[in-house]
Design an enzyme around this catalytic site. Structure first.
Site, short mmCIF file in Angstrom:
data_model
loop_
_atom_site.label_atom_id
_atom_site.label_comp_id
_atom_site.label_asym_id
_atom_site.label_seq_id
_atom_site.Cartn_x
_atom_site.Cartn_y
_atom_site.Cartn_z
CB THR A 12 6.54 49.15 9.45
OG1 THR A 12 6.89 49.66 10.52
CG2 THR A 12 5.35 48.40 9.70
CB SER A 55 13.31 54.23 8.08
OG SER A 55 12.39 54.96 8.75
CB THR A 88 7.00 54.74 6.33
OG1 THR A 88 6.45 54.62 7.73
CG2 THR A 88 6.34 53.79 5.34
CG ASP A 89 9.34 56.68 11.40
OD1 ASP A 89 8.02 56.21 10.96
OD2 ASP A 89 9.58 56.09 12.18
N1 ASP Z 1 9.04 53.28 12.38
C1 ASP Z 1 9.00 52.53 11.28
C2 ASP Z 1 10.26 52.81 10.47
O1 ASP Z 1 10.22 53.87 9.58
C3 ASP Z 1 7.90 52.90 10.27
C4 ASP Z 1 7.59 52.25 9.04
O2 ASP Z 1 8.44 51.61 8.36
O3 ASP Z 1 6.53 52.23 8.70
O4 ASP Z 1 11.04 52.04 10.18
#
Ligand code: ASP
Length: 322
Positions: A12, A55, A88-89
């Site tokens: 993200t 991710s 973040t995932d």
């Molecule tokens: N879905 C996203 C990922 O992990 C969430 C993020 O980056 O915050 O790529």
């Protein structure tokens, strides 16, 4: 002047929101690519765009690519620290894999964002700046791989994503952050007492992660017996117990030499061999399952993956978890 290697991987933090549909999508170019933190005049950034992946697309193969890249760059040139931007995932999984496998001792800090680059209250740039501050701090040395978001510093071993959308999503249940980032400084107040480091040449083992529930039977475990499985991790109930219907299949897998690691689906506490009833931790331990020291299921899975590459046999794998 401090030299920080920045490795962008996607997520993200590198995305933007479509104004019409509201969906969050990848951009052609990472918006942080040419960002130079003027606020940190004493820091030189060496920036590499390694992947463009959300991710959930990250696998142990990408994690190992990052490990090899960081160790190689740290051998080749003087670096004071590394910042990795990541979705973040699965950020906590990449962080923990690096904690287990990196050979360098320079600070390595992962960061990301919950709001994409053009959203109101976007946290990407701020988190990035905080991560650079931590990576260039003298005190961050020898603290293991760190995760920095929302003004907090967490260690890779304990941190987990706890909220789907809140910017305060990263928490270390039971232990808390090991430090904070303030406007003018980076302050640590605790550190991990025990660290582990393994040297592996690949991360290719097949390790399954299952979650226990009331009424769990042998349907999935029976299917697992048919698979070319190298290891199994189960998020068990409470202190480390399983429904009795799972036990015969577990026994057969153990007899086949498949290491089985038990963690708890509770996110606080440590799984132990306490209960003697059918499927209780004591019985499971006597059968030969391995209990861990409070790791989450996803991290125990990575540790088993690494242990299977590093250990000579199943008993050495078990020792690595003790
Ligand atoms: N879905 C996203 C990922 O992990 C969430 C993020 O980056 O915050 O790529």
């Amino acid at each position: 002047m401090k030299t920080i290697l920045v490795l962008h991987t996607g997520g993200t933090i590198a995305m933007e929101e479509d104004r019409e549909t509201g969906v969050v999508k990848q951009q052609q170019q990472n918006p942080l690519m040419h960002y130079s933190p003027d606020l940190l005049g004493h820091v030189k950034l060496l920036v590499e765009d390694v992947f463009h992946l959300p991710s959930p697309h990250i696998t142990p193969r990408e994690m190992q690519t990052l490990q090899l890249l960081i160790d190689e760059r740290a051998r080749q040139q003087h670096l004071d620290g590394v910042v990795i931007t990541h979705g973040t995932d699965t950020l906590e999984e990449t962080a923990y894999f690096l904690e287990l496998t990196l050979q360098t001792d320079i600070p390595v800090v992962l960061t990301g964002a919950m709001r994409s680059s053009n959203e109101l209250g976007s946290d990407g740039l701020y988190n990035f700046l905080s991560a650079v501050k931590v990576a260039s701090s003298e005190e961050a040395k020898n603290k293991g791989v760190l995760v920095v978001l929302n003004d907090e510093i967490h260690c890779a071993t304990n941190v987990t994503k706890t909220h789907t959308s809140n910017v305060a999503t990263f928490q270390s249940p039971q232990y808390g952050p090991i430090g904070i980032v303030t406007k003018r400084s980076v302050v640590f107040h605790q550190a991990l007492l025990r660290r582990e480091r393994y040297r592996i040449s690949q991360a290719a083992k097949r390790v399954l992660l299952l979650k226990a529930h009331a009424g769990m039977d042998d349907m999935l475990l029976g299917a697992a017996e048919q698979l070319p499985l190298d290891g199994l991790v189960i998020e068990a109930l409470g202190q480390g117990n399983l429904p009795p219907a799972t036990v015969p299949a577990l026994q057969r897998l153990l007899q086949r030499g498949v290491p089985i690691v038990i963690v708890s689906r509770c996110f606080n506490g440590i799984a132990q061999d306490v209960y003697s009833y059918e499927g209780g931790g004591k019985q499971l331990k006597e059968l030969g399952v391995i209990f861990t020291n409070g790791l989450s299921g996803q991290k125990a899975r990575l540790k088993l993956l690494v242990a299977l590459e590093a250990a000579a046999d199943v008993s050495e794998v078990a020792r690595m978890f003790s």
